[in-house]
Scaffold this motif. Structure first.
Motif, short mmCIF file in Angstrom:
data_model
loop_
_atom_site.label_atom_id
_atom_site.label_comp_id
_atom_site.label_asym_id
_atom_site.label_seq_id
_atom_site.Cartn_x
_atom_site.Cartn_y
_atom_site.Cartn_z
N ARG A 18 0.83 -1.20 0.00
CA ARG A 18 0.00 0.00 0.00
C ARG A 18 0.87 1.25 0.00
NH1 ARG A 18 -3.81 2.50 -2.21
NH2 ARG A 18 -4.88 4.04 -0.92
N LEU A 19 1.95 1.24 0.75
CA LEU A 19 2.87 2.38 0.76
C LEU A 19 3.44 2.64 -0.63
CD1 LEU A 19 4.76 1.71 4.12
CD2 LEU A 19 3.38 3.73 3.60
N GLU A 20 3.81 1.58 -1.32
CA GLU A 20 4.34 1.73 -2.67
C GLU A 20 3.28 2.29 -3.61
OE1 GLU A 20 5.68 -2.21 -3.47
OE2 GLU A 20 7.59 -1.94 -2.39
N GLU A 21 2.04 1.86 -3.42
CA GLU A 21 0.95 2.32 -4.29
C GLU A 21 0.69 3.82 -4.14
OE1 GLU A 21 -2.29 -0.14 -3.17
OE2 GLU A 21 -1.63 -1.86 -4.36
N ILE A 22 0.89 4.37 -2.95
CA ILE A 22 0.62 5.80 -2.76
C ILE A 22 1.87 6.65 -2.98
CG2 ILE A 22 -1.23 5.27 -1.13
CD1 ILE A 22 0.60 6.22 1.14
N GLY A 23 2.96 6.00 -3.41
CA GLY A 23 4.16 6.77 -3.77
C GLY A 23 5.17 6.98 -2.66
N ALA A 24 5.05 6.24 -1.57
CA ALA A 24 6.03 6.36 -0.50
C ALA A 24 7.35 5.72 -0.94
CB ALA A 24 5.52 5.68 0.77
N SER A 142 11.81 2.52 7.21
CA SER A 142 11.33 3.90 7.13
C SER A 142 11.00 4.28 5.69
CB SER A 142 12.38 4.87 7.69
OG SER A 142 12.59 4.63 9.07
N PHE A 143 9.90 5.03 5.56
CA PHE A 143 9.43 5.51 4.27
C PHE A 143 9.13 7.00 4.39
CE2 PHE A 143 8.48 1.08 4.59
CZ PHE A 143 8.58 0.53 3.32
N THR A 144 9.16 7.69 3.27
CA THR A 144 8.77 9.10 3.26
C THR A 144 7.75 9.35 2.16
OG1 THR A 144 10.58 9.75 1.77
CG2 THR A 144 10.98 9.92 4.15
N LEU A 145 6.85 10.28 2.44
CA LEU A 145 5.95 10.84 1.44
C LEU A 145 6.36 12.29 1.28
CD1 LEU A 145 2.35 9.49 2.16
CD2 LEU A 145 3.58 9.39 -0.01
N LYS A 146 7.16 12.58 0.28
CA LYS A 146 7.79 13.89 0.18
C LYS A 146 6.78 15.02 0.06
CE LYS A 146 12.17 12.19 -1.63
NZ LYS A 146 13.16 12.22 -2.73
N GLU A 147 5.72 14.77 -0.70
CA GLU A 147 4.76 15.85 -0.90
C GLU A 147 4.00 16.16 0.37
OE1 GLU A 147 2.61 12.03 -2.06
OE2 GLU A 147 4.61 12.90 -2.16
N GLU A 148 3.92 15.20 1.29
CA GLU A 148 3.21 15.42 2.55
C GLU A 148 4.16 15.82 3.68
OE1 GLU A 148 0.18 15.67 2.77
OE2 GLU A 148 -0.76 14.52 1.17
N GLY A 149 5.45 15.51 3.55
CA GLY A 149 6.39 15.79 4.63
C GLY A 149 6.18 14.89 5.83
N VAL A 150 5.76 13.65 5.55
CA VAL A 150 5.48 12.69 6.61
C VAL A 150 6.47 11.54 6.54
CG1 VAL A 150 3.76 11.08 7.55
CG2 VAL A 150 3.03 13.26 6.57
N GLN A 151 7.01 11.14 7.69
CA GLN A 151 7.82 9.92 7.75
C GLN A 151 6.94 8.79 8.25
OE1 GLN A 151 11.97 9.88 8.88
NE2 GLN A 151 11.60 8.18 10.31
N ILE A 152 7.09 7.64 7.61
CA ILE A 152 6.31 6.46 7.98
C ILE A 152 7.28 5.37 8.40
CG2 ILE A 152 4.61 4.77 7.19
CD1 ILE A 152 4.08 6.98 4.90
N ASP A 153 7.16 4.90 9.63
CA ASP A 153 8.02 3.85 10.15
C ASP A 153 7.21 2.59 10.41
OD1 ASP A 153 10.33 5.50 10.22
OD2 ASP A 153 9.75 6.30 12.16
N LEU A 154 7.75 1.47 9.99
CA LEU A 154 7.16 0.17 10.29
C LEU A 154 8.11 -0.55 11.25
CD1 LEU A 154 5.99 -0.98 6.73
CD2 LEU A 154 4.79 0.46 8.40
N ASP A 155 7.65 -0.80 12.46
CA ASP A 155 8.49 -1.35 13.52
C ASP A 155 8.12 -2.79 13.85
OD1 ASP A 155 9.78 1.05 13.69
OD2 ASP A 155 8.91 1.65 15.61
N GLU A 188 -5.55 8.70 5.46
CA GLU A 188 -6.61 8.44 4.47
C GLU A 188 -6.06 7.68 3.27
OE1 GLU A 188 -8.62 11.97 3.25
OE2 GLU A 188 -9.95 12.02 5.00
N LYS A 189 -4.89 8.09 2.80
CA LYS A 189 -4.28 7.41 1.65
C LYS A 189 -3.98 5.95 1.96
CE LYS A 189 -2.06 11.44 -0.50
NZ LYS A 189 -0.78 12.04 -0.92
N LEU A 190 -3.60 5.68 3.21
CA LEU A 190 -3.29 4.31 3.61
C LEU A 190 -4.54 3.51 3.94
CD1 LEU A 190 -0.12 4.84 5.85
CD2 LEU A 190 -0.23 3.65 3.66
N GLY A 191 -5.68 4.16 3.95
CA GLY A 191 -6.92 3.48 4.26
C GLY A 191 -7.07 3.14 5.73
N LEU A 192 -6.45 3.94 6.60
CA LEU A 192 -6.54 3.67 8.03
C LEU A 192 -7.90 4.10 8.55
CD1 LEU A 192 -3.02 4.87 9.24
CD2 LEU A 192 -3.72 2.60 8.46
N THR A 193 -8.51 3.25 9.33
CA THR A 193 -9.82 3.55 9.89
C THR A 193 -9.77 3.38 11.40
OG1 THR A 193 -10.52 1.25 9.60
CG2 THR A 193 -11.02 2.80 7.81
#
Length: 223
Positions: A18-24, A142-155, A188-193
């Motif tokens: 999903r991260l790859e699909e949204i461009g992370a 660790s992943f980044t979404l540059k346009e959002e300025g968000v770091q995403i970490d999977l631990d 929202e992009k990741l579909g988190l609810t």
């Protein structure tokens, strides 16, 4: 001094796809070894203060004025704020020492007056009656979404817990609303609810390994 605005989420085998699909973009993987310290009476953590040693460096996470900040928010931002944590990150050892001694001085004034500190000499820990209450190793991707300025970490913690984190760092007094909006859009992009905070690694570690400490923090509404 920076403020860490963070939302945790449950991750699984589909999260990377999903991260790859949204461009992370994946920016690396590393192993992190953490040790957390407090007095035997939990004087720091009962104030929501988290003293950590990571890669030989000291960090102290302290809460921000979350209630007053949230009052100024409305609608979706208020909902986003409820799912996030906000902590000041202090990395200056003299500042850490000052904050810690202030937090525990009522119970060990004689120790505080004698305490010295340095990166190499950790005798100040025993002088302040600080002991390690949690220690674990995490593999982090660790992943980044540059346009959002968000770091995403999977631990993946060595005690069997997997959790993801959406994080934005802002300077103290910076634009909290903008940070929350970035996190909300990424979620929202990741579909988190869901409208409940997801437990972090420390919550799960304490529940499994330090039940008395965990119960005390729950009763004081820290966790």
């Amino acid at each position: 001094m920076s403020v860490e605005v963070e939302r945790k989420f449950l991750c699984n085998a589909d999260t990377v796809q999903r991260l790859e699909e949204i461009g992370a973009v994946c920016v690396g993987q590393r192993q992190i070894h953490d040790q957390y310290f407090d007095t035997p009476e939990f004087h720091l953590t009962l104030r929501d203060m988290w003293l950590r040693k990571r890669k030989g460096c000291w960090e102290l996470k302290c809460p921000t004025a979350a209630a007053s900040e949230t009052e100024a928010l409305g609608g979706k931002q208020s909902e986003a704020a409820a799912l996030c944590t906000r902590y000041r990150e202090i990395t200056s050892l003299p500042e850490i020492h000052l904050r810690v001694t202030e937090a525990i001085k009522d119970t060990c004034e004689d120790r505080v007056s004698e305490a010295g500190f340095s990166q190499e000499d950790e005798s100040w820990l025993s002088k302040l009656n600080l002991v390690c209450f949690a220690e674990f190793t995490t593999v982090r991707r660790s992943f980044t979404l540059k346009e959002e300025g968000v770091q995403i970490d999977l631990d993946q913690a060595d005690f069997g817990y997997h959790v993801g984190e959406l994080e934005v760092l802002i300077p103290e007094g910076g634009d909290l609303q903008a940070a929350l909006e970035k996190i909300r859009k990424t979620a929202e992009k990741l579909g988190l609810t869901g409208d409940q905070r997801v437990k972090g690694k420390m919550d799960v570690f304490l529940k499994r390994n330090r039940p008395e400490h965990y119960a005390k923090l729950l009763s004081e509404h820290i966790l």
